[in-house]
Motif scaffolding. Structure first.
Motif, PDB file in Angstrom:
ATOM      1  N   LEU A 226       1.908   6.657 -30.915  1.00 43.47           N
ATOM      2  CA  LEU A 226       2.886   5.838 -30.186  1.00 43.47           C
ATOM      3  C   LEU A 226       2.875   6.186 -28.702  1.00 43.47           C
ATOM      4  O   LEU A 226       2.987   5.320 -27.834  1.00 43.47           O
ATOM      5  CB  LEU A 226       4.295   6.069 -30.752  1.00 43.47           C
ATOM      6  CG  LEU A 226       4.563   5.456 -32.121  1.00 43.47           C
ATOM      7  CD1 LEU A 226       5.873   5.983 -32.686  1.00 43.47           C
ATOM      8  CD2 LEU A 226       4.624   3.944 -32.025  1.00 43.47           C
ATOM      9  N   LEU A 227       2.691   7.458 -28.387  1.00 42.47           N
ATOM     10  CA  LEU A 227       2.630   7.881 -26.980  1.00 42.47           C
ATOM     11  C   LEU A 227       1.383   7.323 -26.314  1.00 42.47           C
ATOM     12  O   LEU A 227       1.437   6.778 -25.207  1.00 42.47           O
ATOM     13  CB  LEU A 227       2.625   9.408 -26.902  1.00 42.47           C
ATOM     14  CG  LEU A 227       2.530  10.015 -25.505  1.00 42.47           C
ATOM     15  CD1 LEU A 227       3.783   9.739 -24.715  1.00 42.47           C
ATOM     16  CD2 LEU A 227       2.291  11.517 -25.590  1.00 42.47           C
ATOM     17  N   TRP A 228       0.244   7.424 -26.984  1.00 46.64           N
ATOM     18  CA  TRP A 228      -0.995   6.939 -26.393  1.00 46.64           C
ATOM     19  C   TRP A 228      -1.001   5.414 -26.277  1.00 46.64           C
ATOM     20  O   TRP A 228      -1.663   4.860 -25.400  1.00 46.64           O
ATOM     21  CB  TRP A 228      -2.205   7.445 -27.206  1.00 46.64           C
ATOM     22  CG  TRP A 228      -2.494   8.909 -26.991  1.00 46.64           C
ATOM     23  CD1 TRP A 228      -1.650   9.853 -26.459  1.00 46.64           C
ATOM     24  CD2 TRP A 228      -3.695   9.599 -27.300  1.00 46.64           C
ATOM     25  NE1 TRP A 228      -2.242  11.080 -26.430  1.00 46.64           N
ATOM     26  CE2 TRP A 228      -3.507  10.964 -26.936  1.00 46.64           C
ATOM     27  CE3 TRP A 228      -4.923   9.234 -27.859  1.00 46.64           C
ATOM     28  CZ2 TRP A 228      -4.505  11.933 -27.113  1.00 46.64           C
ATOM     29  CZ3 TRP A 228      -5.907  10.200 -28.029  1.00 46.64           C
ATOM     30  CH2 TRP A 228      -5.695  11.527 -27.665  1.00 46.64           C
ATOM     31  N   ASP A 229      -0.239   4.727 -27.152  1.00 48.34           N
ATOM     32  CA  ASP A 229      -0.041   3.276 -26.963  1.00 48.34           C
ATOM     33  C   ASP A 229       0.463   3.021 -25.548  1.00 48.34           C
ATOM     34  O   ASP A 229      -0.018   2.125 -24.850  1.00 48.34           O
ATOM     35  CB  ASP A 229       1.040   2.737 -27.918  1.00 48.34           C
ATOM     36  CG  ASP A 229       0.542   2.519 -29.331  1.00 48.34           C
ATOM     37  OD1 ASP A 229       1.389   2.405 -30.233  1.00 48.34           O
ATOM     38  OD2 ASP A 229      -0.678   2.461 -29.533  1.00 48.34           O
ATOM     39  N   ARG A 230       1.446   3.830 -25.130  1.00 52.96           N
ATOM     40  CA  ARG A 230       2.051   3.590 -23.808  1.00 52.96           C
ATOM     41  C   ARG A 230       1.105   3.996 -22.683  1.00 52.96           C
ATOM     42  O   ARG A 230       1.133   3.406 -21.608  1.00 52.96           O
ATOM     43  CB  ARG A 230       3.384   4.326 -23.670  1.00 52.96           C
ATOM     44  CG  ARG A 230       4.581   3.545 -24.170  1.00 52.96           C
ATOM     45  CD  ARG A 230       4.575   3.391 -25.661  1.00 52.96           C
ATOM     46  NE  ARG A 230       5.707   2.664 -26.180  1.00 52.96           N
ATOM     47  CZ  ARG A 230       6.019   2.627 -27.454  1.00 52.96           C
ATOM     48  NH1 ARG A 230       5.277   3.264 -28.327  1.00 52.96           N
ATOM     49  NH2 ARG A 230       7.071   1.940 -27.863  1.00 52.96           N
ATOM     50  N   ILE A 231       0.280   4.992 -22.908  1.00 58.95           N
ATOM     51  CA  ILE A 231      -0.692   5.355 -21.871  1.00 58.95           C
ATOM     52  C   ILE A 231      -1.596   4.161 -21.610  1.00 58.95           C
ATOM     53  O   ILE A 231      -1.860   3.786 -20.467  1.00 58.95           O
ATOM     54  CB  ILE A 231      -1.530   6.574 -22.298  1.00 58.95           C
ATOM     55  CG1 ILE A 231      -0.670   7.825 -22.365  1.00 58.95           C
ATOM     56  CG2 ILE A 231      -2.681   6.787 -21.335  1.00 58.95           C
ATOM     57  CD1 ILE A 231      -1.434   9.081 -22.749  1.00 58.95           C
ATOM     58  N   LEU A 232      -2.045   3.542 -22.694  1.00 54.79           N
ATOM     59  CA  LEU A 232      -2.908   2.365 -22.542  1.00 54.79           C
ATOM     60  C   LEU A 232      -2.134   1.204 -21.921  1.00 54.79           C
ATOM     61  O   LEU A 232      -2.648   0.488 -21.082  1.00 54.79           O
ATOM     62  CB  LEU A 232      -3.453   1.942 -23.910  1.00 54.79           C
ATOM     63  CG  LEU A 232      -4.584   2.807 -24.449  1.00 54.79           C
ATOM     64  CD1 LEU A 232      -4.796   2.531 -25.927  1.00 54.79           C
ATOM     65  CD2 LEU A 232      -5.852   2.513 -23.695  1.00 54.79           C
ATOM     66  N   GLY A 233      -0.879   1.036 -22.377  1.00 54.20           N
ATOM     67  CA  GLY A 233      -0.098  -0.098 -21.906  1.00 54.20           C
ATOM     68  C   GLY A 233       0.197  -0.045 -20.415  1.00 54.20           C
ATOM     69  O   GLY A 233       0.159  -1.047 -19.727  1.00 54.20           O
ATOM     70  N   TYR A 234       0.506   1.143 -19.919  1.00 53.16           N
ATOM     71  CA  TYR A 234       0.853   1.265 -18.506  1.00 53.16           C
ATOM     72  C   TYR A 234      -0.325   1.715 -17.651  1.00 53.16           C
ATOM     73  O   TYR A 234      -0.190   1.895 -16.451  1.00 53.16           O
ATOM     74  CB  TYR A 234       2.030   2.235 -18.331  1.00 53.16           C
ATOM     75  CG  TYR A 234       3.313   1.673 -18.879  1.00 53.16           C
ATOM     76  CD1 TYR A 234       3.772   2.026 -20.139  1.00 53.16           C
ATOM     77  CD2 TYR A 234       4.052   0.752 -18.134  1.00 53.16           C
ATOM     78  CE1 TYR A 234       4.938   1.484 -20.650  1.00 53.16           C
ATOM     79  CE2 TYR A 234       5.211   0.213 -18.634  1.00 53.16           C
ATOM     80  CZ  TYR A 234       5.651   0.573 -19.900  1.00 53.16           C
ATOM     81  OH  TYR A 234       6.803   0.032 -20.394  1.00 53.16           O
TER      82      TYR A 234
END
Lengths: 526, 433
Positions: A463-471
């Protein structure tokens, strides 16, 4: 106005130049030629008709995705006359520091090489090649004697270098003043404060649905989850990278994650990609590199001992050994402040014609490097796809975590962001920890360098790496680190030594990442 | 109260309402060994409130040869009563033959399927002892030279005779009580599942916990947590002699040269469920888990009529399940005394919570109303009929969305649930007094 336009045309020219060399260009050309057969393509309006055809058939989307992918690592616009070193890293003192750090690493590697009398590279005898080929899918069963090998460096060695970074133009003064940084990092880089972070991470706000919060058992799925999954499926159907990146800021459903990440990273497994991977595999079989032993040792020490990643040990070797031989990775050094170490053929020291990059991909692994790959094994099971995803993640994000640069996602900025957040919003805690000799960065550094891999539970990490990719930014790592300290502040206020503070923060496996981030950013009284 | 070693002592200590017994025999709750049970159950008087952790003839379910017989009989009955389709739901057990008495049937099946692998397991041993794989009848010649084989040879010399009682149940003593002098160990030969689901190239099996409070009526609870046990070495059919490749018991793995104690080689079921969901999608995972529910319930139903149902008894079973590459679950065996020693911190927590929740369900303090569908990590799976996840009376018409009340591998927020449960029970008590 004119300046902006010429900047833009420069950017366009550079991206076009880059893409011209890619397989996508060849495919588009082929498609354009093939489309001439189609009835709707008329000679009078050839250009428009082909463009229309590309739009309908999805090729325009593919081109868009490729351009978007290039833009994500494109260095910020600079003076047209700036030399290439400036594109890597604009600040001279940072470049110098990175240079001397690299010299140290290389020295360490060379001395290990001489001590153990092992060549940096050697060709394997045919018998050994056959053996390795047979064992390719179970290299983990090998137990070579690695006791003499040491990792070239560990994160804490790197931290010491960062602590000693100084900007020669910045007068810190010997006397303490309100300007003095109380933390370990003493360089004045610009980092975001909480109001700016709130704006940057607006989709993580309290009123927006999140996976990791709004999909918990108490919340009925009709409220958010079902709709979110439906939108995710639509994004995948459209094959739009930019839309996927926007979508994933609210988290990715488990079943869609592998495809979404591949879409955002613009990875599609073409036959030439699989062929390329097989070529790398052949390189591994034919030549043995000293770094291979370092990789082996790292996997055995870290991933193999992890309760959840031990299962994927074999995949890690298959990815990392190929990775060190992949010369296409050298491309990322154009925007990385680091430079690949150069080695010279025996007896030809200093002669440029006999210089080679060592290892071939220019990246020397350090202690914990294999943990960048381990979580990806959860999502990708086909070795060549796993390899591509990891390589792309590395050249977009992970390289910034172990090179000295002024980039907002670089590790120096992340450390400074972490310390500033803690100092500003939890001053009592920060001061207390500093007084007992437990500078917070000493504890959180290892989390950030590894992007929290191996510290968080796997589902939370993803879930954290989702946000790394997203932002498209690693700043969230620093925010999470601060949020963890905030969460355990009460216990931390009670401790009286660095060891005790480490103990309070030793186990992060029960933490839920998204609520922590949300509370820290949006629900803390500032 | 009495008890034996391992993790059991820890959660039982803080219970103030359980004073230690003064003398042998003076207990209210006994977590006993099966050997004690065998020797003493029949001549021990138990008060109404007393609870003991095994059923008298649990071996009907837990001894591999008896379980196979019971399951086969149940399947036949289902076929008679409800048709072939319904009976096919019992096909979760790989083809098994009792040795030595079904040796000839086994050879017939063996000849029909040349080249497949079979596994020979001793009926009553645990922790992987005495198990081996074979592909040729030649390979079991050595086994035939041993005690069980000698019995086979002598049996072959006699006219055919069934060793089962007409009622269908077995007397534990009769297997020892043969005409021959040699104490014989029975084996089962089972079709080996050659296409197990692999993760990271390794084979694994699942350990799931089922708590049965009574057989008549059948009341069974399913624990949300469990784990997947990995073999330390990569799976390959080329080395069937390598025990370490094929047997996933932790006891066997612990002796493997590759074994590192820190590893533990276990995944919690939540992690396993997430891994499968990200690979195959949530629907496939739902189907797999409901197929597993089917295994638990059918296996219990098959022994329902033969187990001596005593209101003092309850039992915590450890089910071993193997998944194959088509995501079909197979029942390997059921353990009446699942290991409660912990191989890691996570494992320790799972087992202590499991025991705590078992005690809550057993409810010596009589706090529960008996209408609860969930207690801590246990979900009521079967209560003389299927239990639905939804509230309200069950939708027996067969239409509508019946989802069973099982949450294997799901979030286990047991502490919170227990707090809420006991708070509301206290409230109810106050209201009624």
């Amino acid at each position: 106005m004119l300046q902006e336009e010429s900047d833009l045309s420069l950017v366009i020219a550079q991206i076009v130049q880059k893409l011209k060399g890619s397989s996508l260009y060849a495919q588009l050309e082929r498609q354009a030629w093939a489309s001439l057969q189609r009835p709707e393509i008329k000679l009078e309006s050839l250009k428009e008709d082909i463009k229309e055809y590309f739009k309908i058939s999805g090729w325009e989307k593919k081109l868009q995705n490729a351009v978007y992918s290039e833009l994500s690592v494109f260095p910020s616009p600079s003076h047209p006359a700036a030399p290439p070193e400036h594109l890597k890293e604009p600040l001279v003192y940072m470049r110098k520091a990175q240079g001397s750090w690299e010299k140290r690493i290389l020295k360490s590697l060379n001395s290990m090489c001489t001590e153990l009398s092992i060549p940096l590279a050697r060709k394997r005898p045919v018998g050994e090649q056959k053996e390795l080929l047979n064992k390719w899918n179970e290299m983990g069963t090998d137990e070579p004697d690695l006791s003499l090998f040491r990792p070239v460096y560990a994160p804490k060695d790197f931290l010491e270098v960062l602590i000693n970074l100084r900007n020669p133009n910045y007068e810190n003064g010997d006397s303490l003043s309100f300007r003095t940084h109380l933390g370990l990092i003493q360089v004045p880089l610009k980092v975001k404060d909480i109001p700016e972070l709130k704006e940057f991470f607006v989709e993580l706000g309290l009123t927006t649905g999140q996976l990791g919060i709004d999909d918990s058992t108490q919340v009925p799925p009709e409220l958010f989850e079902n709709e979110h999954v439906r939108i995710g499926q639509k994004v995948l159907a459209e094959q739009d990278s930019a839309a996927a990146q926007q979508y994933i800021r609210q988290g990715s459903p488990t079943a869609l994650r592998a495809e979404l990440w591949a879409l955002i990273l613009n990875i599609s497994s073409q036959p030439e990609d699989i062929l390329y991977y097989e070529q790398l595999k052949t390189n591994v079989i034919q030549h043995d590199l000293l770094v291979d032993s370092l990789i082996y040792k790292d996997v055995k020490l870290t991933a193999s001992n992890d309760d959840y990643y031990f299962v994927f040990e074999d995949y890690l070797y298959q990815v990392l050994l190929c990775f060190s031989r992949d010369t296409s990775v050298l491309g990322h050094f154009a925007y990385n402040s680091a430079s690949p170490p150069k080695s010279y053929i025996r007896g030809k020291l200093g002669l440029e014609e006999y210089a080679v990059f060592y290892p071939p991909n220019g990246v020397i692994p350090f202690h914990g490097f294999s943990m960048y790959v381990a979580p990806l094994c959860f999502l990708y099971h086909e070795p060549s796809k796993l390899y591509q995803i990891f390589r792309e993640m590395y050249v977009r994000f992970f390289f910034r975590l172990h090179s000295i640069s002024s980039h907002p996602s670089g590790i120096v900025s992340l450390c400074l962001l972490f310390e500033t957040l803690l100092q500003t919003y939890l001053p009592q805690l920060f001061y207390h920890l500093r007084e007992i000799g437990a500078q917070p960065l000493r504890i959180s550094f290892k989390w950030m360098v590894r992007a929290f891999s191996g510290y968080l539970a796997t589902d939370q990490l993803l879930l954290l790496w989702d946000r790394i990719l997203g932002y498209n930014s690693l700043e969230i790592l620093a925010v999470l680190a601060a949020a963890v300290f905030a969460f355990r502040a009460v216990n931390l206020m009670e401790v009286t030594s660095l060891a005790a503070a480490e103990a309070v923060l030793a186990d992060l496996s029960t933490l839920k990442v998204m609520p922590l981030l949300q509370i820290f950013l949006f629900a803390t009284v500032t | 109260m009495g008890g034996s070693e391992g993790v059991r002592h820890h959660p039982l200590q803080p219970h103030p309402s359980f004073p230690m017994p003064h003398s042998e025999g003076e207990w209210d709750f006994y977590w006993c060994d099966v050997s004690w049970l065998r020797e003493n159950f029949d001549h021990t008087y138990m008060d109404e409130h007393v609870r003991i952790s095994h059923f008298r003839n649990h071996y009907e379910l837990t001894r591999k040869n008896y379980m196979v017989k019971n399951l086969k009989r149940f399947r036949k009955q289902l076929e008679r009563e409800a048709g072939k389709l319904e009976a096919a739901k019992c096909d979760f057990f790989p083809k098994t033959f009792e040795m030595p008495c079904e040796y000839h049937l086994f050879v017939e099946e063996f000849r029909k399927n040349p080249g497949i692998t079979w596994i020979m397991k001793p009926v009553a041993r645990s922790q992987g002892k005495g198990i081996f794989l074979f592909r040729r009848l030649k390979d079991i010649m050595d086994w035939r030279k041993g005690n069980a084989g000698k019995k086979l040879t002598s049996l072959e010399a006699q006219p055919a005779r069934s060793t089962a009682n007409p009622s269908g149940s077995h007397d534990a003593r009769s297997s020892d009580d043969q005409k021959e002098d040699i104490p014989v160990e029975n084996y089962v030969a089972q079709r080996y599942i050659e296409n197990p689901y692999l993760i990271g190239g390794r084979k694994f099996d699942l350990r799931v916990y089922v708590l049965v409070m009574s057989y008549i009526p059948l009341r069974a609870w399913l624990y949300r947590d469990g784990f997947a046990r990995f073999s330390n070495t990569r799976f390959t059919l080329s080395s069937i002699d390598d025990q370490y490749v094929h047997l996933t018991n932790v006891a066997v793995q612990k002796t493997s040269p590759d074994y590192h104690p820190k590893k533990g080689c276990k995944w919690m079921l939540q992690r396993f469920r997430q891994y499968l969901a990200s690979k195959h999608g949530p629907e496939a995972v739902e189907t797999l888990f409901s197929d597993m529910d089917n295994i638990f319930i059918r296996s219990l139903q098959s022994v329902q009529k033969v187990i001596i149902s005593d209101k003092h008894c309850f039992e915590l079973y450890g089910y071993d399940i193997l998944i194959d590459q088509d995501l079909k679950p197979w029942l390997l065996e059921v353990n009446a005394s699942p290991s409660l020693t912990a191989s890691s911190q996570e494992d320790y927590e799972l087992k202590t919570c499991l025991l705590e929740d078992t005690l809550h369900v057993v409810d010596m303090e009589a706090r529960l109303t008996g209408r609860e569908k969930r207690v801590g990590g246990f979900d009521l799976m079967w209560n003389d009929g299927p239990v639905s996840r939804e509230e309200g009376p069950p939708d027996l018409s067969g239409m509508g969305n019946f989802v069973t009340n099982t949450h294997l591998g799901c979030v286990n927020d047991r502490k919170k649930q227990l707090r809420q449960l006991f708070r509301s029970l206290q409230g109810q008590k106050k209201a009624s007094s």
